[in-house]
Scaffold this motif. Structure first.
Motif, PDB file in Angstrom:
ATOM      1  N   UNK A  33       0.823  -1.211   0.000  1.00  0.00           N
ATOM      2  CA  UNK A  33       0.000   0.000   0.000  1.00  0.00           C
ATOM      3  C   UNK A  33       0.856   1.260   0.000  1.00  0.00           C
ATOM      4  N   UNK A  34       1.961   1.234   0.744  1.00  0.00           N
ATOM      5  CA  UNK A  34       2.829   2.415   0.797  1.00  0.00           C
ATOM      6  C   UNK A  34       3.460   2.668  -0.570  1.00  0.00           C
ATOM      7  N   UNK A  35       3.980   1.608  -1.182  1.00  0.00           N
ATOM      8  CA  UNK A  35       4.671   1.760  -2.466  1.00  0.00           C
ATOM      9  C   UNK A  35       3.706   2.114  -3.592  1.00  0.00           C
ATOM     10  N   UNK A  36       2.582   1.432  -3.660  1.00  0.00           N
ATOM     11  CA  UNK A  36       1.674   1.585  -4.803  1.00  0.00           C
ATOM     12  C   UNK A  36       0.661   2.720  -4.638  1.00  0.00           C
ATOM     13  N   UNK A  37       0.311   3.070  -3.410  1.00  0.00           N
ATOM     14  CA  UNK A  37      -0.746   4.042  -3.210  1.00  0.00           C
ATOM     15  C   UNK A  37      -0.254   5.355  -2.607  1.00  0.00           C
ATOM     16  N   UNK A  38       0.666   5.275  -1.634  1.00  0.00           N
ATOM     17  CA  UNK A  38       1.119   6.513  -0.984  1.00  0.00           C
ATOM     18  C   UNK A  38       2.219   7.209  -1.763  1.00  0.00           C
ATOM     19  N   UNK A  39       3.211   6.468  -2.242  1.00  0.00           N
ATOM     20  CA  UNK A  39       4.356   7.090  -2.917  1.00  0.00           C
ATOM     21  C   UNK A  39       3.928   7.974  -4.091  1.00  0.00           C
TER      22      UNK A  39
END
Length: 473
Positions: free
Chosen positions: A422-428
């Motif tokens: 989620x951090x890599x694909x959505x937040x970054x």
């Protein structure tokens, strides 16, 4: 989190960039019924999967906590807190061969390591990785840990940072002793080493003495990046003198701003610019399609890790006795702890706390809020998280970094090894859209990707150096 916002021009650092590290701590508490691959915690390929996912998200580094002895609870091995792991530097040699940009930061203790051996091992990983190594310098006065090294309790609390200063000074001298141009480059040189390229070093201090000839040449980044983790006054001063990055637990806005301002002030007092030290607290990140969904995910994750056994353990660690008959949905025990001082032999985290003082603090919170034991433990462990929609969390992080509350986050994944999706694909992408996160790595070394100049050991004035004497032989 504080919700204040400013116009970009009014921020103290309107063009600041955020750094993300992945933090894999020791001691995660598993819900065994939901963790089918328990050996993953020891498998090199599990760490590789986590690191490759982080590298895909342009994370600056992976940061591994250190555990020098398996955790115990009430005198027995704690079978729900996994505190053993492969040696970080050996593991990093494997990770370095299968990654190309992400930094590799190992937590390594000065109290129970030899500086000559450690300098060589860190420099080796730095060379193998092409300049991506970092050292998180930590100390301990925990005699329980020291028993594994036949040196239990040899160093008292007041001397642990003085010892660390001498330890780091020895390591620095060894690294400085092998010049960047020491090795001949031409086939007609007649010798592999130019005259004066390697300087033997002798150091004699109050706690440590060393006589050594450096063996490993510098990496492309020169030397490994120094980090430090410690919140005491001594720890903050040590960081201000030696560190290039400092790990903290301050993520509430006002506390974070105050902590960072204090670190910058201390650094300036040692002749540093103040902004050449990165402040990077640890936190988890939970995102959802809506704020309500993110809150529900965060609640679910907390309930997964705070099992009845773990909740009970947290209370038993302070009372120092078996409390299996205590109702977790009732009030705290009314009786006094088993001992007025916590033993330094059973390996709990906060051995410096006085049980009676901690119990008074907990009772005050519980009485003011009407908490049961379970509710109290949830309250005590609820901080250090950014929760919301990807856009909402990105806005929050932009506010923090532009306000000089911190320079980055050590992100604790919500699962291992696949907890960063989620951090890599959505937040970054949201962070990149706001201009606070890179779209590519700045270079090939950790120092380049963190935006750091040459090692701090070459920039801090002599008055900040160790008390140990250094004599070139």
């Amino acid at each position: 989190m504080n919700d204040r916002r400013l116009r970009d021009a009014d921020y103290p650092r309107p063009h600041a960039r955020l750094h993300l590290n992945v933090f894999q701590p020791f001691g995660p508490i598993y819900d065994w019924s939901r963790t089918p691959r328990l050996r993953d915690y020891y498998e090199p390929d599990s760490y590789l999967a986590l690191v490759q996912e982080a590298e895909r998200g342009l994370f600056s580094a992976i940061f591994l906590g250190e555990s020098l002895r398996l955790r115990e609870h009430l005198g027995r091995l704690n079978d729900i807190a996994v505190t053993g792991r492969p040696d970080a530097l050996a593991l990093f040699a494997y990770l370095a061969a299968n990654t190309s940009r992400i930094g590799l930061v190992a937590t390594l203790n000065t109290t129970y390591t030899d500086p000559v051996d450690l300098a060589r091992r860190i420099a080796t990983v730095d060379l193998l990785s092409g300049g991506r190594a970092g050292w998180n310098v930590v100390t301990t006065d925990n005699g329980w840990t020291g028993e594994n090294f036949r040196r239990g309790g040899f160093l008292d609390r007041d001397n642990r940072y003085l010892y660390a200063e001498e330890h780091v000074a020895v390591v620095q001298a060894i690294w400085d002793g092998f010049a960047p141009d020491a090795i001949a480059t031409g086939t007609d040189a007649g010798a592999w080493l130019r005259p004066g390229g390697v300087t033997p070093v002798e150091r004699s201090g109050e706690h440590l003495s060393a006589r050594v000839v450096p063996q490993v040449p510098p990496s492309p980044q020169g030397q490994a990046v120094y980090f430090q983790a410690g919140d005491s006054a001594e720890g903050r001063d040590f960081a201000a003198r030696r560190a290039e990055g400092i790990f903290t637990h301050h993520v509430e806005f006002d506390e974070a701003v105050a902590f960072t301002a204090d670190i910058r002030r201390r650094a300036r007092s040692y002749g540093r610019p103040g902004d050449d030290i990165l402040v990077i607290p640890g936190a988890s990140i939970v995102v959802g399609d809506s704020a309500a969904e993110a809150d529900e995910k965060a609640r679910h994750l907390r309930e997964r890790f705070l099992t009845d056994r773990r909740v009970r353990q947290i209370v038993e660690e302070v009372w120092q006795e078996d409390l299996s008959d205590v109702d977790l949905d009732g009030p705290l025990p009314t009786h006094a702890p088993a001992a007025d001082r916590q033993s330094r032999t059973h390996g709990i985290v906060h051995t410096g706390h006085e049980p009676s003082a901690k119990i008074r603090e907990w009772r005050a919170i519980s009485e003011a809020r009407g908490y049961s034991i379970r509710q109290l433990v949830h309250h005590l462990t609820s901080a250090r998280a950014f929760v919301g929609t990807p856009g909402g969390v990105a806005d929050e992080l932009a506010h923090f970094v532009r306000s000089d509350a911190f320079d980055g986050l050590n992100v604790t994944p919500d699962a291992f090894p696949d907890g960063l999706g989620d951090v890599v694909d959505r937040l970054v992408p949201e962070l990149q859209e706001r201009g606070i996160y890179p779209s590519e790595y700045a270079g090939t070394t950790l120092r380049e990707n963190l935006g750091l100049p040459e090692t701090v050991g070459h920039r801090v004035p002599e008055r900040a150096a160790s008390r140990a004497e250094s004599v070139a032989v």
